[in-house]
Design a protein around this motif. Sequence first.
Motif: not given
Length: 248
Positions: A143-145, A149-157, A161-168
């Motif tokens: 999860g953390f790693r 990576a998703l937060r550091l990568l520009p252009g990712v919505p 990502v917040n709502y997709c992570a909640a499903v995991s």
Amino acid sequence: MLESAVSSPGPAARCARVLRSPWARLVLLVVLLAAAGAAVLAFRPERLLADGWPARQTGVVAVAVFAGAYGLCTAAFVPRPILNLAAGALFGAPLGTVTAVVGTVLGSAISFGLGRLLGQDALRPLLRGRWLRAADRQLSRHGFRSMLALRLLPGVPFAAVNYCAAVSRMGWLPFLLATAAGSVPSTGAYVIAGSHAATPTSPAFVAAMLFIGVTGLGAVAVAWRKRSRFGWRVRAARAGGESGGADA
């Protein structure tokens, strides 16, 4: 009459019964997000860039109110660059960065909590595709790693990502820690740009814009590389299937 009054459930009991259904909770989440989007269109938070902050809001109160509003707007899919520029214009680079990061974490927590409470049970059974299952395993086990990576990568919505992570099955702590750490570079760059917007030729503004541009190009390069690699794998799989069929 007494028996009918005892046997008939009250409004609270009926509401609780409805919310036991995963799909009813998912519909409630969609309604809440639609209402939040409508509120954003009505109040237009981007006006902060032109009109500034109300004069009666100053000091710690202004910072706290802005961080709370930032969090709510983030959960409602308002683009964070607009909010970051406003934070820099209103509070300057150091305080604006801290305020924006706090608002980012708050908004992510709101989105994650809503997605986990109202959407996870309905959406997890739909994770049937190979790539969806692979993404779910990555987020759940690392999860953390993965989130960093998703937060550091520009252009990712960001909000998506917040709502997709909640499903995991990612935990709260790695999600919030990775969000706080990974959002600092891009947030700081936009805040610095906003704090120096009146002097676009200043070294700080130019450096911030260069950082935003370089990271944006890097994100495009990474996405293109991933796309090319994925296309190569698809072609290789098709070629293997065709050769296997020919051998048969």
